[in-house]
Design an enzyme around this catalytic site. Sequence first.
Site, PDB file in Angstrom:
ATOM      1  N   HIS A  55     -18.089  -4.255 -13.385  1.00  0.00           N
ATOM      2  CA  HIS A  55     -19.489  -4.344 -13.000  1.00  0.00           C
ATOM      3  C   HIS A  55     -20.364  -4.067 -14.227  1.00  0.00           C
ATOM      4  O   HIS A  55     -19.882  -3.597 -15.266  1.00  0.00           O
ATOM      5  CB  HIS A  55     -19.811  -3.360 -11.862  1.00  0.00           C
ATOM      6  CG  HIS A  55     -19.612  -1.925 -12.200  1.00  0.00           C
ATOM      7  ND1 HIS A  55     -18.570  -1.161 -11.712  1.00  0.00           N
ATOM      8  CD2 HIS A  55     -20.314  -1.092 -13.007  1.00  0.00           C
ATOM      9  CE1 HIS A  55     -18.653   0.058 -12.200  1.00  0.00           C
ATOM     10  NE2 HIS A  55     -19.700   0.133 -12.980  1.00  0.00           N
TER      11      HIS A  55
HETATM   12  P1  TYD Z   1     -16.523   2.301  -8.190  1.00  0.00           P
HETATM   13  O1  TYD Z   1     -17.879   1.839  -8.618  1.00  0.00           O
HETATM   14  O2  TYD Z   1     -15.652   1.283  -7.526  1.00  0.00           O
HETATM   15  O3  TYD Z   1     -15.749   2.935  -9.441  1.00  0.00           O
HETATM   16  P2  TYD Z   1     -15.280   2.232 -10.828  1.00  0.00           P
HETATM   17  O4  TYD Z   1     -16.501   1.671 -11.466  1.00  0.00           O
HETATM   18  O5  TYD Z   1     -14.670   3.354 -11.623  1.00  0.00           O
HETATM   19  O6  TYD Z   1     -14.268   1.190 -10.557  1.00  0.00           O
HETATM   20  O7  TYD Z   1     -16.704   3.571  -7.269  1.00  0.00           O
HETATM   21  C1  TYD Z   1     -15.677   4.024  -6.399  1.00  0.00           C
HETATM   22  C2  TYD Z   1     -16.313   4.647  -5.173  1.00  0.00           C
HETATM   23  O8  TYD Z   1     -17.006   5.844  -5.523  1.00  0.00           O
HETATM   24  C3  TYD Z   1     -17.326   3.728  -4.497  1.00  0.00           C
HETATM   25  O9  TYD Z   1     -17.182   3.919  -3.091  1.00  0.00           O
HETATM   26  C4  TYD Z   1     -18.654   4.278  -4.927  1.00  0.00           C
HETATM   27  C5  TYD Z   1     -18.373   5.745  -5.115  1.00  0.00           C
HETATM   28  N1  TYD Z   1     -19.203   6.412  -6.118  1.00  0.00           N
HETATM   29  C6  TYD Z   1     -20.105   7.389  -5.723  1.00  0.00           C
HETATM   30  O10 TYD Z   1     -20.246   7.698  -4.530  1.00  0.00           O
HETATM   31  N2  TYD Z   1     -20.847   8.015  -6.676  1.00  0.00           N
HETATM   32  C7  TYD Z   1     -20.726   7.713  -7.986  1.00  0.00           C
HETATM   33  O11 TYD Z   1     -21.410   8.337  -8.843  1.00  0.00           O
HETATM   34  C8  TYD Z   1     -19.797   6.689  -8.389  1.00  0.00           C
HETATM   35  C9  TYD Z   1     -19.643   6.308  -9.836  1.00  0.00           C
HETATM   36  C10 TYD Z   1     -19.061   6.053  -7.419  1.00  0.00           C
END
Ligand code: TYD
Length: 138
Positions: A55
């Site tokens: 992303h």
């Molecule tokens: P995600 O964006 O998929 O993580 P990455 O970029 O490492 O692949 O996030 C995983 C899950 O955690 C998703 O349900 C969103 C949640 N999340 C939060 O609640 N707060 C946060 O600060 C972050 C970064 C993710």
Amino acid sequence: MTNAFPSGCHLIQLCVKGDERGQLVAIEGTSEVPFAIARVYYVFATAPDAIRGFHAHRALNQLAVPVAGSCTMVLDDGRGRISVPLDKPAVGLTIGPMIWHEMSDFSSDCVLMVLANAAYDEGDYIRSYGEFLALART
Ligand code: TYD
């Protein structure tokens, strides 16, 4: 792949205070990090061969610090990609807005801590690479 870091992305050497007992890094205010810290999160116990991220953020600024172990961060500004090894607990990588990023090669002991300048906001995410490219190239 390219050798150039995209805009808003660079490595930051954090100040290490060490003595015969070991090492300590303190991150306080905006003296070590080029933004006010609003949120801290970290990923750990990452599955072997997992790739995270995929992303970009519309406005968020972040600093990723591998406080334990190592991983690889791919940064993509829509014009080129750079692969950055993160393997030093006192060297962080800033990730500015509109940078597509992917994390891989997590060592089993990797703890990747990320400091961010805003609270979690799903609306700030761009999770479609096609949409990212269209926005990045305008
Ligand atoms: P995600 O964006 O998929 O993580 P990455 O970029 O490492 O692949 O996030 C995983 C899950 O955690 C998703 O349900 C969103 C949640 N999340 C939060 O609640 N707060 C946060 O600060 C972050 C970064 C993710």
